[in-house]
Design a protein around this motif. Structure first.
Motif, PDB file in Angstrom:
ATOM      1  N   GLU A 217      33.234  45.599  34.480  1.00 56.82           N
ATOM      2  CA  GLU A 217      33.649  46.966  35.645  1.00 56.82           C
ATOM      3  C   GLU A 217      33.012  47.180  36.349  1.00 56.82           C
ATOM      4  O   GLU A 217      33.407  47.994  37.279  1.00 56.82           O
ATOM      5  CB  GLU A 217      34.588  47.598  34.704  1.00 56.82           C
ATOM      6  CG  GLU A 217      33.242  47.831  33.437  1.00 56.82           C
ATOM      7  CD  GLU A 217      33.660  47.403  32.272  1.00 56.82           C
ATOM      8  OE1 GLU A 217      32.942  47.339  31.198  1.00 56.82           O
ATOM      9  OE2 GLU A 217      33.961  45.843  32.048  1.00 56.82           O
ATOM     10  N   GLN A 368      45.670  48.169  37.375  1.00 57.63           N
ATOM     11  CA  GLN A 368      44.781  47.665  36.407  1.00 57.63           C
ATOM     12  C   GLN A 368      45.703  45.778  37.364  1.00 57.63           C
ATOM     13  O   GLN A 368      46.651  46.470  38.398  1.00 57.63           O
ATOM     14  CB  GLN A 368      44.616  47.207  34.893  1.00 57.63           C
ATOM     15  CG  GLN A 368      46.353  47.010  34.814  1.00 57.63           C
ATOM     16  CD  GLN A 368      46.646  46.555  33.004  1.00 57.63           C
ATOM     17  OE1 GLN A 368      45.200  46.586  32.533  1.00 57.63           O
ATOM     18  NE2 GLN A 368      47.848  45.943  32.410  1.00 57.63           N
ATOM     19  N   PRO A 387      40.548  46.141  34.252  1.00 62.96           N
ATOM     20  CA  PRO A 387      40.467  47.264  34.304  1.00 62.96           C
ATOM     21  C   PRO A 387      40.532  48.133  35.967  1.00 62.96           C
ATOM     22  O   PRO A 387      40.126  49.899  35.142  1.00 62.96           O
ATOM     23  CB  PRO A 387      40.081  48.056  32.757  1.00 62.96           C
ATOM     24  CG  PRO A 387      39.680  47.572  32.524  1.00 62.96           C
ATOM     25  CD  PRO A 387      39.339  46.167  33.474  1.00 62.96           C
TER      26      PRO A 387
END
Length: 531
Positions: A217, A368, A387
């Motif tokens: 991420e 997502q 995500p």
């Protein structure tokens, strides 16, 4: 007879070569001793050669701890000691260096070679030889050496460098001036034999290892981008110019490489630009101050094909409805329908969860996607769920958003949820990831496979070629053609700027203009007379 014998053995002066042989020193060392006043010398008026007094030779040899030769000892056999050879101003207990420290060296005329080697500054404290300075080889040849200081990119400290072999002082000074200019402009690089292939391989490995250490991420570039860079480097750059030395590559070499890709490999302008992007990124890193393998990036001066607007190949209304009807019979049918109805990307279409679909309110939450996470041991792409949503050409994540669901798509989603529930009950090994679009065992669909299936459906049913991403632009164009505002379409596409919608996805040729009818209605229809 004794006096005659002493007269024959006694030599009041010694030539330079004789003194060097007795003291076992070289020519440069000999002149250095004279220059610093450690030993006095006189110059012969006729031959212009240096002469060393017998007393001075004895003093020097005893000060450095060398034994006296027999010819010097012969005179001492008649009760003469070294103290008799000491100068009248000598102080008991002091060394030869201190005795001669303040005595000026000979200022007689000298030969050219001795003038160059002897600098008549006996009290000079700085021992630097000047810059550039002379160097005398073992064969007697004289060359000039330039000395300069370069900064270390890692530590910031200066390192001393030498460059010799210059025939004249003028050539050495010109080189020294050039080096100083390069150092001041931060253009100096250490000479290296590194090839472009070796550098690119190291650059990829370094960036790949750093890429893996960062959580998914927080990565600035996706694993898909890394895989694309590897493909371009290994299949397109290294086979053609990888054997060239990195520091020898010029903008002409890069231009020739680009022309080869266009003429011999039939690369399009956009394909050449992709190669240029990767190569320029790598060489820009090589030109950084901390790396400094090359003085500058040669790609900045290369001739790159101009970026032309992408030719839009959008579906018409009839083509799109017909294609969606045909694709229902394929596994990729539902992801295609979702992408075409909501104007989302294929990774987002196959990444939606069942819980994201609000069937009561008729909305879906897009948050997502399924994309390349990491390459496996063989370098093949490994897909996974991430995500976040990634904006194209940006390191910032797009915000999650909700969109309304068309009634037709809503009914299709309800039917798909029933199928998934039945698969869960009938398959004890079902891998429940909560995905709406998945395989029969619950595993996620590969976005790359969805794209391949999309092209196969087009070809098998006689449709002209389109990209999967054209579904997104086709919906935007059709919405505008049917009266939707540009702000509504931009919100549907989740663009942060309206200009992005206008520039990237709209085909104005498919949007009918109503300006003429509106002008007629505004200016000429109705009562336009003066009151």
């Amino acid at each position: 007879m004794k006096e005659k014998s002493l007269q024959i053995c006694y030599k009041p002066y010694y030539r330079t070569a004789e003194f060097r042989q007795i003291a076992n020193i070289g020519r440069t060392k000999c002149y250095e001793l004279v220059r610093k006043g450690i030993i006095n010398a006189e110059r012969d008026a006729q031959s212009k050669e240096l002469r060393f007094r017998r007393e001075a030779v004895v003093q020097y040899l005893q000060s450095v701890g060398l034994p006296l030769p027999m010819e010097l000892l012969c005179d001492m056999s008649v009760n003469k000691t070294a103290e008799q050879f000491r100068p009248t101003n000598a102080v008991a207990g002091c060394t030869l260096t201190s005795e001669y420290k303040n005595q000026p060296s000979s200022n007689l005329s000298s030969t050219q070679e001795e003038d160059d080697l002897m600098i008549t500054q006996p009290n000079r404290k700085n021992k630097k030889r000047g810059n550039p300075f002379k160097r005398i080889g073992t064969n007697g040849n004289i060359t000039w050496v330039a000395m300069y200081y370069v900064p270390d990119g890692k530590t910031g400290k200066k390192k001393q460098k030498y460059k010799g072999g210059f025939a004249t002082k003028k050539e050495a000074q010109a080189f020294l001036d050039e080096m100083n200019v390069k150092i001041s402009r931060e253009e100096y690089v250490e000479p290296a034999k590194l090839t472009l292939e070796e550098y690119l391989t190291s650059w990829l490995n370094t960036n790949y290892e750093r890429h893996l250490r960062v959580p998914v991420e927080n990565r600035k570039i996706t694993a898909n981008t890394v895989a694309e860079y590897r493909r371009v480097v290994k299949k397109q750059i290294i086979p053609h110019i990888g054997k060239k030395r990195l520091q020898s590559i010029t903008d002409d070499d890069i231009n020739e490489f680009y022309y080869f890709l266009q003429d011999e490999c039939n690369f399009s302008d956009s394909a050449v630009r992709r190669v240029h992007k990767v190569l320029s990124c790598a060489l820009r890193n090589a030109a950084k101050r901390k790396v400094k393998l090359i003085p500058s990036n040669p790609c900045e001066e290369a001739d790159v094909p101009e970026e032309s607007p992408n030719p839009h190949s959008y579906f018409t209304k009839e083509e799109l409805t017909s294609f969606l009807e045909v694709s229902k019979n394929y596994t990729a049918g539902l992801p295609i329908l979702i992408a075409a109805s909501l104007a989302i990307r294929r990774g987002e279409a196959v990444g939606t969860l069942i819980s994201d679909w609000d069937l009561e309110n008729g909305t879906v939450y897009i948050h997502q996607q399924i994309t390349v996470v990491d390459p496996d041991a063989k370098g093949r792409a490994m897909y996974g769920v991430v995500p976040y949503l990634k904006a194209r050409g940006s390191n910032k994540h797009r915000k999650a958003y909700s969109v309304d669901i068309p009634p037709y798509l809503l009914e299709c989603v309800k039917e798909r949820i029933k199928v998934v529930e039945e698969q869960k009950r009938n398959n004890p090994d079902y891998k429940d990831l909560g995905l709406l679009c998945c395989h029969e065992n619950g595993d996620y669909l590969d976005p790359h496979t969805i794209g391949s299936s999309f092209r196969k459906i087009l070809k098998a049913n006689g449709f002209k070629h389109h990209r999967f991403h054209d579904l997104r632009g086709s919906l935007a164009t059709l919405l505008l053609a049917n009266g939707a505002s540009i702000m509504e379409v931009s919100a549907q596409l989740n663009h942060s700027r309206i200009s992005t919608t206008e520039k990237s996805y709209l085909d104005k040729s498919m949007i009918p203009t109503r300006c003429a009818s509106l002008t007629q209605k505004t200016l000429f229809d109705g009562d336009t007379g003066a009151t």
